[in-house]
Design a protein around this motif. Structure first.
Motif, PDB file in Angstrom:
ATOM      1  N   ALA A 119     -34.399 -18.109  27.385  1.00 46.61           N
ATOM      2  CA  ALA A 119     -34.499 -16.747  26.813  1.00 46.61           C
ATOM      3  C   ALA A 119     -33.999 -15.718  27.810  1.00 46.61           C
ATOM      4  O   ALA A 119     -33.761 -16.025  28.958  1.00 46.61           O
ATOM      5  N   GLY A 120     -33.871 -14.340  27.384  1.00 47.27           N
ATOM      6  CA  GLY A 120     -33.526 -13.255  28.295  1.00 47.27           C
ATOM      7  C   GLY A 120     -32.694 -12.132  27.704  1.00 47.27           C
ATOM      8  O   GLY A 120     -31.747 -12.400  26.984  1.00 47.27           O
ATOM      9  N   ASN A 121     -32.994 -10.818  28.040  1.00 45.25           N
ATOM     10  CA  ASN A 121     -32.257  -9.634  27.579  1.00 45.25           C
ATOM     11  C   ASN A 121     -32.254  -8.564  28.663  1.00 45.25           C
ATOM     12  O   ASN A 121     -33.296  -8.257  29.219  1.00 45.25           O
ATOM     13  N   TYR A 122     -31.055  -7.935  28.910  1.00 43.52           N
ATOM     14  CA  TYR A 122     -30.959  -6.929  29.964  1.00 43.52           C
ATOM     15  C   TYR A 122     -29.928  -5.869  29.616  1.00 43.52           C
ATOM     16  O   TYR A 122     -29.046  -6.095  28.798  1.00 43.52           O
ATOM     17  N   LYS A 123     -30.004  -4.681  30.302  1.00 42.49           N
ATOM     18  CA  LYS A 123     -29.020  -3.601  30.160  1.00 42.49           C
ATOM     19  C   LYS A 123     -27.757  -3.988  30.919  1.00 42.49           C
ATOM     20  O   LYS A 123     -27.802  -4.830  31.797  1.00 42.49           O
ATOM     21  N   SER A 124     -26.652  -3.227  30.698  1.00 37.16           N
ATOM     22  CA  SER A 124     -25.389  -3.619  31.331  1.00 37.16           C
ATOM     23  C   SER A 124     -24.804  -2.573  32.276  1.00 37.16           C
ATOM     24  O   SER A 124     -23.946  -2.901  33.086  1.00 37.16           O
ATOM     25  N   ASP A 125     -25.221  -1.302  32.187  1.00 33.40           N
ATOM     26  CA  ASP A 125     -24.596  -0.259  33.006  1.00 33.40           C
ATOM     27  C   ASP A 125     -25.588   0.413  33.945  1.00 33.40           C
ATOM     28  O   ASP A 125     -25.430   1.570  34.311  1.00 33.40           O
ATOM     29  N   LEU A 126     -26.599  -0.327  34.328  1.00 41.19           N
ATOM     30  CA  LEU A 126     -27.679   0.247  35.116  1.00 41.19           C
ATOM     31  C   LEU A 126     -27.270   0.402  36.572  1.00 41.19           C
ATOM     32  O   LEU A 126     -26.575  -0.422  37.139  1.00 41.19           O
ATOM     33  N   SER A 127     -27.721   1.500  37.193  1.00 37.38           N
ATOM     34  CA  SER A 127     -27.571   1.703  38.639  1.00 37.38           C
ATOM     35  C   SER A 127     -28.808   2.421  39.137  1.00 37.38           C
ATOM     36  O   SER A 127     -29.517   3.061  38.372  1.00 37.38           O
ATOM     37  N   ILE A 128     -29.100   2.302  40.416  1.00 35.92           N
ATOM     38  CA  ILE A 128     -30.223   3.019  40.996  1.00 35.92           C
ATOM     39  C   ILE A 128     -29.670   4.243  41.708  1.00 35.92           C
ATOM     40  O   ILE A 128     -28.678   4.168  42.436  1.00 35.92           O
ATOM     41  N   LYS A 129     -30.307   5.367  41.471  1.00 39.22           N
ATOM     42  CA  LYS A 129     -29.783   6.636  41.955  1.00 39.22           C
ATOM     43  C   LYS A 129     -30.560   7.171  43.145  1.00 39.22           C
ATOM     44  O   LYS A 129     -29.983   7.766  44.068  1.00 39.22           O
ATOM     45  N   ARG A 130     -31.893   6.943  43.144  1.00 35.28           N
ATOM     46  CA  ARG A 130     -32.701   7.592  44.177  1.00 35.28           C
ATOM     47  C   ARG A 130     -34.021   6.853  44.343  1.00 35.28           C
ATOM     48  O   ARG A 130     -34.569   6.311  43.392  1.00 35.28           O
ATOM     49  N   LEU A 131     -34.519   6.870  45.617  1.00 39.20           N
ATOM     50  CA  LEU A 131     -35.848   6.362  45.934  1.00 39.20           C
ATOM     51  C   LEU A 131     -36.571   7.470  46.691  1.00 39.20           C
ATOM     52  O   LEU A 131     -36.069   7.978  47.694  1.00 39.20           O
ATOM     53  N   GLU A 132     -37.788   7.826  46.206  1.00 40.32           N
ATOM     54  CA  GLU A 132     -38.509   8.930  46.854  1.00 40.32           C
ATOM     55  C   GLU A 132     -40.006   8.753  46.636  1.00 40.32           C
ATOM     56  O   GLU A 132     -40.450   7.859  45.939  1.00 40.32           O
ATOM     57  N   ASN A 133     -40.754   9.663  47.246  1.00 42.62           N
ATOM     58  CA  ASN A 133     -42.204   9.699  47.093  1.00 42.62           C
ATOM     59  C   ASN A 133     -42.862   8.355  47.445  1.00 42.62           C
ATOM     60  O   ASN A 133     -43.778   7.881  46.776  1.00 42.62           O
ATOM     61  N   VAL A 134     -42.388   7.750  48.520  1.00 43.62           N
ATOM     62  CA  VAL A 134     -42.936   6.462  48.949  1.00 43.62           C
ATOM     63  C   VAL A 134     -44.271   6.704  49.661  1.00 43.62           C
ATOM     64  O   VAL A 134     -44.356   7.507  50.592  1.00 43.62           O
ATOM     65  N   GLU A 135     -45.296   5.971  49.232  1.00 40.65           N
ATOM     66  CA  GLU A 135     -46.626   6.134  49.810  1.00 40.65           C
ATOM     67  C   GLU A 135     -47.277   4.749  49.971  1.00 40.65           C
ATOM     68  O   GLU A 135     -47.045   3.843  49.171  1.00 40.65           O
ATOM     69  N   GLY A 136     -48.095   4.653  51.008  1.00 38.16           N
ATOM     70  CA  GLY A 136     -48.890   3.434  51.192  1.00 38.16           C
ATOM     71  C   GLY A 136     -48.087   2.202  51.574  1.00 38.16           C
ATOM     72  O   GLY A 136     -48.563   1.072  51.387  1.00 38.16           O
ATOM     73  N   VAL A 137     -46.891   2.385  52.083  1.00 40.19           N
ATOM     74  CA  VAL A 137     -46.031   1.248  52.463  1.00 40.19           C
ATOM     75  C   VAL A 137     -45.933   1.208  53.988  1.00 40.19           C
ATOM     76  O   VAL A 137     -45.341   2.111  54.601  1.00 40.19           O
ATOM     77  N   ASN A 138     -46.509   0.171  54.563  1.00 42.22           N
ATOM     78  CA  ASN A 138     -46.498   0.033  56.021  1.00 42.22           C
ATOM     79  C   ASN A 138     -46.946   1.363  56.646  1.00 42.22           C
ATOM     80  O   ASN A 138     -47.894   1.982  56.212  1.00 42.22           O
ATOM     81  N   ALA A 139     -46.209   1.786  57.680  1.00 43.54           N
ATOM     82  CA  ALA A 139     -46.524   3.064  58.318  1.00 43.54           C
ATOM     83  C   ALA A 139     -45.445   4.089  58.032  1.00 43.54           C
ATOM     84  O   ALA A 139     -45.261   5.057  58.779  1.00 43.54           O
ATOM     85  N   LEU A 140     -44.692   3.891  56.927  1.00 44.39           N
ATOM     86  CA  LEU A 140     -43.588   4.797  56.610  1.00 44.39           C
ATOM     87  C   LEU A 140     -44.105   6.221  56.386  1.00 44.39           C
ATOM     88  O   LEU A 140     -45.110   6.437  55.701  1.00 44.39           O
ATOM     89  N   ILE A 141     -43.370   7.155  56.986  1.00 45.98           N
ATOM     90  CA  ILE A 141     -43.714   8.549  56.769  1.00 45.98           C
ATOM     91  C   ILE A 141     -43.425   8.912  55.317  1.00 45.98           C
ATOM     92  O   ILE A 141     -42.503   8.387  54.693  1.00 45.98           O
ATOM     93  N   GLU A 142     -44.234   9.771  54.752  1.00 49.10           N
ATOM     94  CA  GLU A 142     -44.076  10.123  53.335  1.00 49.10           C
ATOM     95  C   GLU A 142     -43.083  11.266  53.154  1.00 49.10           C
ATOM     96  O   GLU A 142     -42.574  11.824  54.122  1.00 49.10           O
ATOM     97  N   LYS A 143     -42.808  11.546  51.881  1.00 46.56           N
ATOM     98  CA  LYS A 143     -41.941  12.662  51.475  1.00 46.56           C
ATOM     99  C   LYS A 143     -40.502  12.476  51.984  1.00 46.56           C
ATOM    100  O   LYS A 143     -39.851  13.442  52.385  1.00 46.56           O
ATOM    101  N   GLN A 144     -40.035  11.260  51.982  1.00 46.14           N
ATOM    102  CA  GLN A 144     -38.647  10.974  52.338  1.00 46.14           C
ATOM    103  C   GLN A 144     -37.876  10.613  51.071  1.00 46.14           C
ATOM    104  O   GLN A 144     -38.439  10.095  50.105  1.00 46.14           O
ATOM    105  N   THR A 145     -36.598  10.853  51.089  1.00 47.43           N
ATOM    106  CA  THR A 145     -35.741  10.550  49.951  1.00 47.43           C
ATOM    107  C   THR A 145     -34.507   9.786  50.432  1.00 47.43           C
ATOM    108  O   THR A 145     -33.916  10.143  51.453  1.00 47.43           O
ATOM    109  N   ILE A 146     -34.165   8.734  49.674  1.00 48.46           N
ATOM    110  CA  ILE A 146     -32.919   8.017  49.946  1.00 48.46           C
ATOM    111  C   ILE A 146     -32.049   8.113  48.708  1.00 48.46           C
ATOM    112  O   ILE A 146     -32.452   7.687  47.613  1.00 48.46           O
TER     113      ILE A 146
END
Length: 866
Positions: free
Chosen positions: A78-105
Motif C-alpha cells: 500500500a501507499g499514497n504521497y504528494k509529488s511537489d512537496l518542499s520544506i521552506k522553513r524550520l522555526e520555534n524549536v523548543e526542548g531539543v537538546n540545549a539548542l537556543i530557542e527563537k532561531q529560524t532556518i
C-alpha cells in the motif's frame, strides 16, 4: 501517488511459488521453511530440532515421530504521497537538546548548507529532523540537562510548500504524510545500510524468506560440519598404526581402517587369551637366547673378515720385499754398479787425463768443472755477435795477454769436454744408483709389531709361521743394508738372495676362509626371523586388544562422517529459486539506480544486491563477495556505497521530495569529498537537498560545484555562543582558508594516528586524511603567504596592490612543490606521479611532512621582495 511493483500476469504468484518451493523440501528443511513463512522466525531451538530431523534422514539416529507440516504465507502492499512537496522553513524549536530557542532556518528549494564546527548545535537539529522524517537510525531527542526549570516539551514549526501554498505543521503533526516524504542520512545510517536489510519506501512482494531460510541452512550446515570436524579430530589410521612397533598383519589392518571396515574383521584379533600370554613369554625367551648366541658368532665373523684383509695387505708387502731381494734383482744391482764404474772410467780416459799437468792440480774435480763452465759463459759475453771464442787475436780472460795458438786449442778442448757424451753417460749411471739407494732405504721390515691385533692373532693361532716370518725378515733387513753399502761404495758383491716363504700365507688364508664359511653356514638368521615374526604378531595382538575401544571409535566415527557427508543442503536450489523469483517478480530499477549512483560517485566496488520481503515490506541487502560491505571496505568506501544506496532508494521510491545529510563526508579524502559534493549538487537540481557539515573543504567544494552547475544555494552559519549552541546566522559562511592557515589539522590526525590503540585500518585512514589536510594547508599557504592574498577564495576581487609583496623564489617554490607532491602520493584515491611510488604511510611520514611544511612557511615569512 501509489507506488507498486507489478508482477507478471501468470497462473502463479510469488506466494504460491514460495509455497511450492517449501513443500518440495525434505522434512528437516521444510520444518525451517514453515517457521520462517509463518512469521515466527527461526530460533536456535528450531535449528536444533531441524538438526535432529536431518540426523534421522542420514540414519545417524533413530527416527522419531514427525508432526505434519502445513505451509502458510500472506504478503501485502500500500501507499499514497504528494509529488511537489518542499520544506521552506524550520522555526520555534523548543526542548531539543540545549539548542537556543527563537532561531529560524530558511531552506532553499535546491541546496541549503548549514555549516558549523562540532558542538555548535548541528546534532540537535539533526536529531529533530531524524525524529520527524524518514531515517534508518532515528534517535531520541535529548532534553537540556542544564535547564533546572524542568523538561520543556519538544516542539518545532515546519513550513512546507506544495501546490503554490504553504503548509504549516508542528512537531505534534509528525505523523502527517508530508513528513514521510523527506529522508535523513547520517553516519549512523551507514552501518544500517551496509550490514542490515533495509526497507524500501515502495511495497514489493516479500522475498525475505530465501535470505533467512538460507541463513538457517548455513547454521545447520555449520552445526553438522562442526560435528564432522569433532569426529575427525584426534589420531588418524596412520597415527594409530604407529602404536605397533615393527610390521605385522595387524599393523597393516590398523593402517587401513576406514568407513568400509567391517566389525567382524576386527573381531578376528580378539581376545588376547591366557594361552596367548604364555606363548608370547615362551617366544620372547627363545628369541632372546638365540639372539645372544647369534650376536657372539656375528662378532667372531667380523673379526675373521678383518684378519683376512690385514693378512692380504701383509702378504703384498712381503712379496714386494721378496722381489727386490731376489737373485735376479741383486744381479741387476751389480750390473748397475758395473755400468756406472765403466762409464766413469771412459770419462776419465777420454777427457780428464788429457788435461792433467804438473802446473795445475785438481783437474777433473767438481770445482774444476764448475770453473770451466763459468769461464765458457763469461767468454760468450765478450762476443755480442755470438762469434767463437777464442780465435786469433783474442786475449786471456784472466791475464788479458794475447792467447797463442796452443792456448786457444786448449781452451776449445775444455769447451768440448764439457759437452762430451761420456760425461752425460756417467751422470745418468750415477742417478740409477742413487735411486736404488733411496728405494732400499724406504723398505719396512717391521711387518709384525709386538702390540698389534693381527700379530697377537698370529702368535695365538700360528706361532711357528710367525717366528719364521720374523727370522726371514730380519735376514732380509741385513741383506738390504749390505746392498745399500755396495751401491754407495760402488762395489760388485756376489750376495745370496733371501726370500720369505709365502706359502705359509696360503695356508693361513685357507684356514680363515674355512672358518668364515663354517660360521656363515651355522647362522640362525632364518630361525630368528621366524621367532621375531611370531613374537611381534602376539605383541601387536595384545596392543590391539588394549586399544580396541579407541580403534572401534575411529571406525564408528569414520562411518558417521561418511553418512553425514551425504547431507544435501540444496544451497544451489535456494539460490536459483530466489534468483528466478526475483527476476520474475522484482523490479530491476533499483539495480540500475544503485549502479548509476556508484558510477557517479566512483564507487564501483563490485557490490551485489539481494532483495527480500517480509510482512508486506520490501528490503534489499548489499553484499560484497557474499559478505557485508562494512567488513570488507574501508570507512570511506563504506560511506560512498551507503550514500549511493540512499540516493538510489530515494530516486526509486518516487515519494521522496527531499534529502537531508548530516556530515556525509567525515573521514573522507578531498577527492571523495569533491565527488560527493558534485553528486549532491546535481541532486539538489531535481530534489531539495539540505546538508549539515563542519567540513570547510566540503563546503568549498559544494559552493564551487553550485557555481559550475548554476545551482541555487544558500549557506547558514551555526555557532555556539556563551555556552548555548544553535545560534543560526542566515546566509553567512566562514572563509575556507581559516582552519588551514597552519598545520594544526594535520597535527590532529597525526596525534590520533600515533596512539598505540589505534587500529591499523583507522591509522591508515587518519594518516591519509592528515596528508590531505596538509595538502590543503599548502594550497592556503600559496594563496595567503606566497601570493600574499592577491587572489582569495569566495572573493572575486583580485588585490593588485598585494603584488608588490610577492617574491618568486625558484628554490623555495621547488621545495614547496616537492613537499606538496609528497602529500599527494599518500592521499587515498589521488593519482600519483611516476616520480613517487605509492607505499602505505606511517605516522613518522606525516610528522616529517608537517615539519617540512612549517619550515617552508617560516622561509616564506622571512622572504622579502628585493
Amino acid at each position: 501517488m501509489d507506488v507498486n511493483i507489478k508482477t507478471k500476469q501468470t497462473g502463479d504468484s510469488l506466494e504460491t511459488e514460495i509455497k511450492k518451493f517449501a513443500n518440495s523440501l525434505p522434512y528437516w528443511a521444510k520444518f525451517l521453511a514453515e517457521k520462517k513463512l509463518s512469521g515466527s522466525g527461526i530460533s536456535d531451538a528450531d535449528i536444533e530440532s531441524s538438526y535432529l530431523y536431518l540426523l534421522e534422514e542420514l540414519q545417524l539416529v533413530e527416527e522419531s515421530g514427525r508432526p505434519e507440516i502445513l505451509i502458510n504465507y500472506n504478503p501485502a502492499n500500500a501507499g499514497n504521497y504528494k509529488s511537489d512537496l518542499s520544506i521552506k522553513r524550520l522555526e520555534n524549536v523548543e526542548g531539543v537538546n540545549a539548542l537556543i530557542e527563537k532561531q529560524t532556518i530558511e531552506f532553499n528549494p535546491n541546496l541549503t548548507v548549514i555549516y558549523g564546527a562540532n558542538g555548535t548545535g548541528k546534532s540537535g537539529y539533526t536529531r529533530l529532523l531524524k525524529k520527524v522524517f524518514y531515517s534508518k537510525s532515528p534517535e531520541e531527542i535529548l532534553h537540556n540537562v542544564h535547564d533546572e526549570s524542568g523538561r520543556k516539551p519538544v516542539n518545532a514549526t515546519f513550513t512546507f510548500h506544495s501546490n503554490n501554498a504553504d503548509i504549516t505543521l508542528t512537531y505534534a503533526d509528525r505523523e502527517n504524510s508530508e513528513f514521510e516524504q523527506f529522508a535523513v542520512f547520517d553516519g549512523k545510517s551507514v552501518m544500517r545500510q551496509l550490514d542490515q536489510k533495509n526497507e524500501f519506501e515502495f511495497r514489493p512482494a516479500g522475498l525475505d524468506f530465501f535470505a533467512e531460510y538460507a541463513g538457517a541452512i548455513n547454521k545447520l550446515e555449520h552445526k553438522l560440519n562442526a560435528a564432522i570436524n569433532a569426529k575427525s579430530t584426534g589420531s588418524t589410521a596412520s597415527d594409530l598404526s604407529e602404536l605397533f612397533d615393527g610390521d605385522s598383519e595387524i599393523k597393516s589392518f590398523v593402517r587401513n581402517l576406514n568407513a568400509e571396515t567391517k566389525m567382524e574383521d576386527m573381531q578376528k584379533f580378539i581376545p588376547f587369551s591366557n594361552e596367548n600370554k604364555k606363548d608370547i613369554e615362551t617366544l620372547r625367551k627363545e628369541y632372546d637366547e638365540l639372539l645372544l648366541v647369534s650376536k657372539g658368532k656375528e662378532k667372531e665373523l667380523k673379526n675373521l673378515e678383518s684378519i683376512k684383509k690385514i693378512l692380504g695387505e701383509n702378504k703384498q708387502a712381503i712379496e714386494k720385499l721378496n722381489s727386490c731381494l731376489s737373485t735376479e734383482y741383486l744381479s741387476k744391482i751389480n750390473n748397475a754398479v758395473a755400468d756406472c764404474l765403466s762409464k766413469e772410467l771412459i770419462l776419465t780416459t777420454e777427457g780428464i787425463e788429457g788435461f792433467k799437468t804438473e802446473k795445475i792440480t785438481g783437474i777433473g774435480t767438481t770445482e774444476w768443472k764448475n770453473f770451466i763452465a763459468a769461464a765458457e759463459l763469461f767468454a760468450a759475453k765478450q762476443k755480442p755477435d755470438k762469434s767463437l771464442y777464442p780465435v786469433r787475436g783474442d786475449n786471456c780472460l784472466l791475464c788479458h795477454q794475447s792467447l797463442p795458438d796452443e792456448s786457444q786449442r786448449l781452451i776449445r778442448s775444455y769447451w768440448a769436454f764439457m759437452k762430451s757424451i761420456a760425461e752425460e753417460n756417467a751422470r745418468m749411471a750415477q742417478e740409477i744408483l742413487d735411486k736404488l739407494h733411496q728405494a732400499f732405504e724406504k723398505f719396512n721390515f717391521d711387518l709384525f709389531p709386538v702390540e698389534n691385533t693381527f700379530t697377537s692373532w698370529l702368535a695365538e693361532k700360528y706361532p711357528q709361521e710367525l717366528d719364521r716370518f720374523r727370522i726371514t725378515l730380519s735376514k732380509q733387513k741385513t741383506l738390504c743394508q749390505s746392498v745399500i753399502e755396495d751401491v754407495q761404495n760402488k762395489l760388485i758383491s756376489d750376495r745370496l738372495a733371501i726370500q720369505v716363504n709365502v706359502s705359509d700365507y696360503a695356508v693361513i688364508e685357507t684356514a680363515i676362509e674355512n672358518s668364515i664359511k663354517l660360521l656363515q653356514e651355522d647362522r640362525q638368521d632364518a630361525e630368528l626371523e621366524k621367532l621375531l615374526k611370531s613374537k611381534i604378531f602376539l605383541e601387536h595382538k595384545e596392543k590391539f586388544n588394549r586399544h580396541f575401544s579407541k580403534l572401534e571409535d575411529y571406525v564408528n566415527n569414520a562411518v558417521w562422517r561418511k553418512k553425514a557427508s551425504k547431507a544435501n543442503f540444496a544451497k544451489r536450489k535456494i539460490t536459483d529459486t530466489e534468483k528466478n523469483l526475483s527476476d520474475k517478480y522484482f523490479n530491476q530499477k533499483y539495480v540500475d539506480a544503485f549502479n548509476a549512483e556508484c558510477q557517479k560517485l566512483s564507487g564501483s566496488f563490485g557490490i551485489d544486491i539481494s532483495y527480500t520481503g517480509s510482512g508486506g515490506k520490501s528490503y534489499r541487502q548489499l553484499k560484497l563477495k557474499g559478505r557485508n560491505p562494512n567488513v570488507v571496505l574501508s570507512e570511506g568506501e563504506q560511506k560512498v556505497i551507503a550514500i549511493a544506496d540512499f540516493l538510489a532508494e530515494m530516486h526509486l521510491s518516487e515519494i521522496n521530495r527531499g534529502v537531508i545529510f548530516d556530515d556525509p563526508v567525515t573521514s573522507l579524502d578531498e577527492t571523495r569529498k569533491s565527488e560527493i559534493a558534485k553528486r549532491l549538487v546535481q541532486e539538489c537540481i531535481v530534489k531539495q537537498t539540505i546538508i549539515f557539515t563542519h567540513d570547510l573543504v566540503f563546503l568549498s567544494s559544494l559552493v564551487g560545484h553550485c557555481s559550475d552547475l548554476n545551482a541555487k544555494q544558500c549557506c547558514h552559519w551555526i555557532e555556539s555562543s556563551n555556552g548555548q549552541p544553535g545560534h543560526v546566522w542566515l546566509n553567512n559562511s566562514p572563509s575556507y582558508e581559516k582552519e588551514y592557515r597552519n598545520a594544526e589539522p594535520a597535527k590532529r590526525h597525526y596525534a590520533e594516528a600515533k596512539k598505540n590503540d589505534c587500529p591499523p585500518m583507522q591509522r591508515e585512514s587518519l594518516l591519509k586524511s592528515g596528508f590531505a589536510a596538509l595538502r590543503t594547508s599548502y594550497e592556503v599557504l600559496v594563496i595567503n603567504d606566497l601570493f600574499k592574498n592577491v587572489v582569495q577564495r569566495f572573493n572575486e576581487r583580485v588585490s593588485i596592490d598585494a603584488l608588490k609583496d610577492v617574491n618568486f623564489n625558484n628554490e623555495l617554490i621547488e621545495e614547496l612543490q616537492d613537499s606538496f607532491a609528497q602529500c599527494c602520493r599518500y592521499m587515498e584515491g589521488h593519482t600519483h606521479s611516476d616520480k613517487y611510488a605509492y607505499s602505505k604511510p606511517v605516522p613518522n611520514n606525516l610528522n616529517d611532512e608537517i615539519q617540512r611544511f612549517e619550515g617552508i612557511k617560516t622561509k616564506i615569512k622571512k622572504t622579502k621582495k628585493v
